[in-house]
Motif scaffolding. Structure first.
Motif, short mmCIF file in Angstrom:
data_model
loop_
_atom_site.label_atom_id
_atom_site.label_comp_id
_atom_site.label_asym_id
_atom_site.label_seq_id
_atom_site.Cartn_x
_atom_site.Cartn_y
_atom_site.Cartn_z
N UNK A 284 0.87 -1.17 0.00
CA UNK A 284 0.00 0.00 0.00
C UNK A 284 0.91 1.22 0.00
N UNK A 285 0.71 2.14 -0.93
CA UNK A 285 1.56 3.33 -1.01
C UNK A 285 0.69 4.57 -1.15
N UNK B 183 3.53 2.23 -8.59
CA UNK B 183 2.39 1.36 -8.33
C UNK B 183 1.26 1.61 -9.33
N UNK B 184 0.77 0.55 -9.92
CA UNK B 184 -0.48 0.58 -10.70
C UNK B 184 -1.55 0.02 -9.77
N UNK B 185 -2.38 0.89 -9.25
CA UNK B 185 -3.30 0.50 -8.18
C UNK B 185 -4.25 -0.60 -8.64
N UNK B 186 -4.33 -1.65 -7.82
CA UNK B 186 -5.17 -2.79 -8.12
C UNK B 186 -4.49 -3.83 -8.97
N UNK B 187 -3.32 -3.51 -9.52
CA UNK B 187 -2.58 -4.45 -10.37
C UNK B 187 -1.36 -5.00 -9.65
N UNK B 188 -0.51 -4.11 -9.11
CA UNK B 188 0.67 -4.58 -8.39
C UNK B 188 0.79 -3.93 -7.01
N UNK C 58 -1.72 -1.15 -4.02
CA UNK C 58 -2.85 -0.25 -3.82
C UNK C 58 -2.33 1.14 -3.53
N UNK C 59 -2.97 2.16 -4.09
CA UNK C 59 -2.61 3.56 -3.84
C UNK C 59 -3.71 4.23 -3.01
#
Length: 393
Positions: free
Chosen positions: A309-310, A320-325, A327-328
């Motif tokens: 989580x970032x 980060x690609x949220x939901x792919x590698x 969560x943002x």
């Protein structure tokens, strides 16, 4: 051959200094491949400390500059104009010594590794008659420096630097780069050769880790409050990081907060190699409350196999690609952070998918690739007219 002298103002083991250590080693080793450019690397530091020791252990030529300097005596948030002026002249004095060091080592380019090192490098470059490159690890913005000082720092960088190396596009966007050579080079890691992370535990057994210096802008207090509101509390929480710049009172406040919220939190203090904690954890949380310049720990957590989580905006949004590698969440938003923790703690399979994708994403930030790009950039910036004619003729 390019001879680079890196200048650092502190040897405390914080993010920028550790990134410099990894880069210097990678640059030194870069010329062994067929496509690598040879860069001879030395480091000049304004004070001794742990990072100097580690550089010497790695076999890097590391020089402590002769003038005494206390990095805590000059801070960008100082409200004393007199203190800032005195600090500026103190740094300029060190720069004069650094110029002599540059001459003695035969350096063809200087690389300033911080804002304070920029002042040192500006004087040193003039004395040595060689170009200065500013490797920018901080966003030069009002959140970090205040509006007026940020403008002054941008101006100094433009006047005295031949080029910029920024640790993210976000950082580069805060600079005045007109007619200057520029390169975005992400701080690299060594991709993990170990098997995939297998620790993803059941929700009630989850281990969560946050890695970073204990300082208010890193948001560990927001993190602890968000944890307190989760539906299922993790079994163990590690706060991995020390205090280096008079921030002991903040650590004490975090310890009190963790006790008041009855959280299973363990404060490790500074750890030279935090990857052991990351490999043991299921989830890594990056929780800065203002835009992070890059976010090395995000890549390190992915590399170790954590579900990450970032917080954005800033550098982590380039990782980060949220939901792919991963969560943002928005930096400083406690409710979003609690929701993200609930999602990951409660969904073991999602953690596994994000962990595997995160490890693949981390390979994009290979330190060897960053070193090759930086070596080529330094070679171009340091080339004299005679060297350029020889290279093309």
């Amino acid at each position: 051959m390019t001879k680079a002298l890196f200048i650092t103002h502190t040897a405390a083991p914080s993010g920028a200094e550790l990134a410099t250590l990894r880069l210097a080693i990678a640059l030194r080793d870069n010329g062994s491949g067929d496509t690598g450019r040879r860069v001879d690397v030395s480091v000049a530091c304004a004070q001794g400390g742990p990072v100097v020791d580690r550089m010497r252990e790695a076999g890097l030529e590391t020089i402590i500059l002769p003038n005494t300097f206390d990095s805590r005596a000059v801070t960008v948030r100082s409200r004393s104009l007199r203190r800032l002026i005195l600090g500026f002249f103190g740094l300029a004095k060190i720069g004069w010594s650094a110029g002599a060091t540059a001459r003695a080592t035969g350096a063809t380019v200087l690389v300033a590794e911080s804002t304070k090192a920029l002042v040192i490098g500006a004087v040193a470059a003039r004395r040595a008659g060689i170009p200065l490159v500013w490797q920018v690890h901080d966003r030069i913005s009002a959140e970090y420096f205040g509006g007026l000082l940020a403008s002054v720092v941008r101006g100094l960088g433009w006047v005295f630097s031949r080029g910029y190396i920024a640790n993210s596009r976000s950082t580069m966007s805060t600079l005045f780069a007109w007619h200057r050579a520029t390169l975005v080079a992400y701080p690299g890691v060594e991709p993990s050769r170990l098997p995939d992370h297998v620790s993803q535990r059941r929700p009630s057994e989850t281990v969560v880790v946050a890695v970073g210096r204990l300082t208010p802008w890193k948001g560990q207090d927001v993190f602890l409050r968000a944890l307190a509101d989760t539906t299922v509390r993790p079994q163990c929480v590690y706060l991995v990081g020390g205090t280096f710049f008079g921030e002991e009172a903040f650590r004490e406040s975090l310890e009190r907060l963790g006790h008041e919220l009855d959280l299973p939190v363990i404060f490790t203090g500074h750890v030279d190699h935090p990857d052991a904690y990351m490999r043991h954890a299921d989830i890594l949380v990056h929780c800065s409350v203002i835009p992070e310049p890059f976010g090395q720990v995000v890549v390190e957590g992915m590399n170790a196999g954590c579900a990450v989580i970032a917080s954005g905006p800033g550098g982590p949004t380039e990782i980060v690609e949220s939901g792919i590698n991963g969560l943002l969440v928005d930096g400083g938003d406690q409710e979003q952070l609690t929701a993200a923790l609930n999602t990951l703690i409660g969904d073991r399979e999602l953690r596994r998918r994000l962990s595997a994708a995160g490890r693949r994403r981390a390979t994009y930030f290979d330190i060897a690739e960053s070193a090759r790009d930086i070596a080529s950039f330094l070679d171009t910036v340091s080339a004299t007219p005679e060297r350029k004619r020889a290279a093309h003729g």
